[in-house]
Design an enzyme around this catalytic site. Sequence first.
Site, PDB file in Angstrom:
ATOM      1  CG  MET A  42      18.706  -1.746  33.119  1.00  0.00           C
ATOM      2  SD  MET A  42      18.816  -0.753  31.631  1.00  0.00           S
ATOM      3  CE  MET A  42      17.382   0.266  31.779  1.00  0.00           C
ATOM      4  N   GLY A  43      18.958  -1.437  38.015  1.00  0.00           N
ATOM      5  CA  GLY A  43      19.085  -0.690  39.263  1.00  0.00           C
ATOM      6  C   GLY A  43      17.977   0.322  39.427  1.00  0.00           C
TER       7      GLY A  43
ATOM      8  CG  HIS B  21      10.283   0.125  41.026  1.00  0.00           C
ATOM      9  ND1 HIS B  21       9.594  -1.042  40.856  1.00  0.00           N
ATOM     10  CD2 HIS B  21      10.696   0.499  39.783  1.00  0.00           C
ATOM     11  CE1 HIS B  21       9.552  -1.352  39.583  1.00  0.00           C
ATOM     12  NE2 HIS B  21      10.231  -0.442  38.903  1.00  0.00           N
TER      13      HIS B  21
ATOM     14  CG  HIS C 156      13.272  -3.551  40.152  1.00  0.00           C
ATOM     15  ND1 HIS C 156      13.175  -2.190  40.190  1.00  0.00           N
ATOM     16  CD2 HIS C 156      13.526  -3.879  38.857  1.00  0.00           C
ATOM     17  CE1 HIS C 156      13.364  -1.692  38.975  1.00  0.00           C
ATOM     18  NE2 HIS C 156      13.565  -2.692  38.140  1.00  0.00           N
TER      19      HIS C 156
ATOM     20  CB  SER D  88      13.508   2.976  37.143  1.00  0.00           C
ATOM     21  OG  SER D  88      13.671   1.710  37.739  1.00  0.00           O
TER      22      SER D  88
HETATM   23  O1  PAF Z   1      13.983  -4.357  32.151  1.00  0.00           O
HETATM   24  C1  PAF Z   1      15.142  -3.971  32.373  1.00  0.00           C
HETATM   25  O2  PAF Z   1      15.446  -3.394  33.430  1.00  0.00           O
HETATM   26  C2  PAF Z   1      16.205  -4.201  31.330  1.00  0.00           C
HETATM   27  O3  PAF Z   1      15.688  -4.082  30.043  1.00  0.00           O
HETATM   28  C3  PAF Z   1      16.965  -5.537  31.495  1.00  0.00           C
HETATM   29  C4  PAF Z   1      16.037  -6.722  31.288  1.00  0.00           C
HETATM   30  C5  PAF Z   1      17.580  -5.612  32.872  1.00  0.00           C
HETATM   31  C6  PAF Z   1      18.087  -5.625  30.453  1.00  0.00           C
HETATM   32  O4  PAF Z   1      18.990  -4.576  30.588  1.00  0.00           O
END
Ligand code: PAF
Length: 274
Positions: free
Chosen positions: A26-27, A30, A33, A183
């Site tokens: 979801m952007g 950090h 990710h 996040s």
């Molecule tokens: O973990 C996340 O950031 C969200 O739940 C995901 C898996 C991208 C789905 O929107």
Amino acid sequence: MQLLHTITDLRAALNQYRHPAVVPTMGNLHDGHIALVRQAKPLGDVTVATIFVNRLQFAPHEDFDTYPRTLQADCAKLEAAGCDVVFAPNEAELYPQPQTYRVQPPSVLADILEGHFRPGFFGGVCTVVMKLLSCTQARTALFGKKDYQQLMVLRNMVQQFAMPIDVVGGETLRAEDGLALSSRNGYLSAAERHQAVQLSAALKRLAETLREGKTNYVALANQALAELTAQGWRPDYVVVRRRADLQAPQRGDALVVLAAARLGTTRLIDNLEV
Ligand code: PAF
């Protein structure tokens, strides 16, 4: 690195590849990710990150509107990590009509723990992930173990729908003091950030006690919950569960300890495999 906003452009860009390895996010990225992106690189012939703040997984009182949207900074980090393609659709692109076809994950897994405190959350997650995996034609998909239950729900979804996708979990990255990277850590005030270590510390102590062979799981978890409460947290749950299905453990099961708690207005989750 290509930054693409439409499904048509994404399909055209990925057409030549056989094995996209995809990191849905979801952007507001950090290092956790970014570690997933690096882990993805050798697992496919093209590395794709998706960035989409998915309204379907937020309850009306949750932080959908204020969730940090930091596309430029995210892209810089992704490019440095060797990501090939970023898919960042807007809502009109991913949900051109109301998303009335939904994935309904089983209650036994999706309505406990996170799903109990965030009704509808896993249905929203499954629906968007199903759609993102379809858009990217993912052959490998990576999710962080910090969202332990989410990883399990998605793994089971992919398996039950016989989707030709390997689901891979990435280890939780932690700050030096032990706080799991998230996040939502950005919401913490300086004083709260200082205090936030108490959550992982409580899970660590609980896991250590379990390693000593203690089996009074509920009492031990309740003690950890009471300690957090005494420190000023508002815990939703602290539990000992079996790793296989997150149900109450029997003696001899492989275990995981999981917690969710609010510090001020910020809700944090964490877990540790024992
Ligand atoms: O973990 C996340 O950031 C969200 O739940 C995901 C898996 C991208 C789905 O929107």
